[in-house]
Scaffold this active site. Structure first.
Site, mmCIF file in Angstrom:
data_model
loop_
_atom_site.group_PDB
_atom_site.id
_atom_site.type_symbol
_atom_site.label_atom_id
_atom_site.label_comp_id
_atom_site.label_asym_id
_atom_site.label_seq_id
_atom_site.Cartn_x
_atom_site.Cartn_y
_atom_site.Cartn_z
ATOM 1 C CB CYS A 148 7.013 -1.362 15.887
ATOM 2 S SG CYS A 148 8.502 -1.059 15.231
ATOM 3 C CB CYS B 27 0.520 7.606 11.294
ATOM 4 S SG CYS B 27 0.987 9.140 10.449
ATOM 5 C CB CYS C 196 3.458 7.366 2.044
ATOM 6 S SG CYS C 196 3.856 6.203 3.013
ATOM 7 C CB CYS D 4 7.693 -4.899 8.614
ATOM 8 S SG CYS D 4 9.258 -3.934 9.173
ATOM 9 C CB CYS E 122 3.574 -1.024 13.382
ATOM 10 S SG CYS E 122 3.718 -1.072 11.605
ATOM 11 C CD GLU F 30 -2.863 -0.815 2.268
ATOM 12 O OE1 GLU F 30 -2.650 -0.252 3.309
ATOM 13 O OE2 GLU F 30 -4.002 -1.701 2.214
HETATM 14 S S1 SF4 Z 1 6.831 0.799 12.599
HETATM 15 FE FE1 SF4 Z 1 6.028 -1.145 11.312
HETATM 16 S S2 SF4 Z 1 6.844 -1.090 9.314
HETATM 17 FE FE2 SF4 Z 1 7.901 0.478 10.803
HETATM 18 S S3 SF4 Z 1 9.672 -0.546 11.288
HETATM 19 FE FE3 SF4 Z 1 8.149 -0.774 12.768
HETATM 20 S S4 SF4 Z 1 6.913 -3.062 12.328
HETATM 21 FE FE4 SF4 Z 1 8.131 -2.233 10.577
#
Ligand code: SF4
Length: 341
Positions: free
Chosen positions: A100, A327, A89, A96, A103, A76
């Site tokens: 985090c 975000c 963006c 990923c 996220c 996306e």
């Molecule tokens: S915020 Fe999400 S996309 Fe960004 S590094 Fe952390 S896990 Fe990965």
């Protein structure tokens, strides 16, 4: 490929020019090549590209985009217009691995890195849409040019270092985008920071900080167990940032976690001596999220503590909330600070 065919190197430059500057969709459109050469190339190659599978417009003019890759995966992006800029963006990875806690992308894990052409391809696909009449049903965007690129979509760009650097070179060398209008956001992959500045010193850096103690940051961002706040900030301090430029520190405000006046004062102390500005991003709640945003008063008090102590700090509004493009609200979008000051 060209070497194997025994063709001179200038043909590569011509091909890149036609693919990325002239947006050729097929080898037949490269009229600078003779028909026999085009036929020879078509025997074993074609010009691929990303497809925009879905566009979701928000009343605030932000547009969420779903890009289809050739292996049926998707990433996306978000197109964010303001009065002066049209910011895209982009994603650097499918999924990923950074984990985090706040996220949505993290819940997917890492599927694969994007190739350089797939990174540039996101920009090309949007350019095509913008050029097509009414392709994007939004008066604030149609006919405009993309002015800024932010690597804040899906993925950690510094974990796909070669792909991202090569992608940036395609954007800047062939697609006319200035390096100074490109921002790369990282969760803090410390060893790659110096390497990035050696390769592309002009690019803007955004660091997703989000906490003022190692205990809190490690709980939110596992990368902190490897590269703690001290190591991250020391690495930032060693970067050859030119005097007029600053590192943007993204700070997602989470109610009761990292939003106290003591956090704000610690943040001031941490950034002392760094050429820095801060983007404060009240967390955008989504259905399964275990965090909440602080109330407006808490956010403004946090900001005021920074500003009173001469730290430039912006509170970033959450455009695209209605379409889950703000975000932290996209499955595939980075909750780092999308909006640049
Ligand atoms: S915020 Fe999400 S996309 Fe960004 S590094 Fe952390 S896990 Fe990965």
């Amino acid at each position: 490929m060209f070497n194997k065919l025994g063709l001179p190197g200038f043909r590569v430059a011509q091909l890149m020019h036609w693919m990325y500057e002239k947006n050729a969709a097929s080898i037949d459109e490269i009229t600078e090549f003779s028909k026999p050469l085009r036929d020879k190339l078509k025997g074993f190659s074609y010009i691929g590209g990303l497809k925009i599978l879905k566009k979701t417009a928000s009343p605030d003019a932000t547009i969420k985009l779903l890009f289809g890759l050739e292996d049926s995966l998707s990433v996306e992006g978000v197109l964010i217009p303001d009065e002066y800029r049209l910011t895209l963006c982009v994603s650097s990875q499918v999924g990923c691995a950074m984990g985090c806690r706040f996220c949505l992308t993290a819940t997917m894990g890492l599927v694969r890195n994007l190739r350089a052409d797939e990174i540039a391809g996101q920009v090309m696909a949007v350019r095509r849409e913008l050029q097509a009449t009414d392709a994007i049903d939004n008066g604030a965007i149609n006919g405009r040019e993309i002015t800024n690129i932010v690597f804040m979509g899906m993925g950690e760009p510094l974990k796909n270092f070669d792909g991202v650097v090569r992608g940036i070179h395609i954007l800047t060398d062939y697609m006319g985008i200035s390096k100074r209008r490109i921002t790369l956001s990282t969760a803090g992959v410390v060893p790659q920071l110096q390497k990035l500045y050696k390769e592309i010193p002009e690019v803007n850096l955004a660091v997703s900080l989000n906490a003022t103690t190692d205990a809190t940051r490690s709980a939110l961002m596992p990368v902190n167990n490897k590269y703690d706040i001290g190591a991250l900030l020391r690495a930032c301090g060693r970067l050859p940032i030119s005097p007029r430029r600053r590192i943007t520190f993204g700070y997602v405000l989470l109610k009761g976690i990292n939003d106290t006046p003591a956090d704000a004062r610690r943040l001031v102390a941490m950034l002392k001596g760094l050429s820095a500005k801060v983007n404060l991003i009240p967390f955008n709640h989504y259905e399964t999220a275990k965090y909440e945003p602080p109330d407006d008063k808490t956010v403004l008090e946090f900001q005021q503590i920074l500003v009173d102590r001469h730290v430039t700090a912006f509170v970033r509004k959450s455009m695209g909330r209605e379409i889950c493009a703000a975000c932290g609200q996209l499955r595939t979008c980075h909750p780092h600070a999308i909006y640049q000051g």
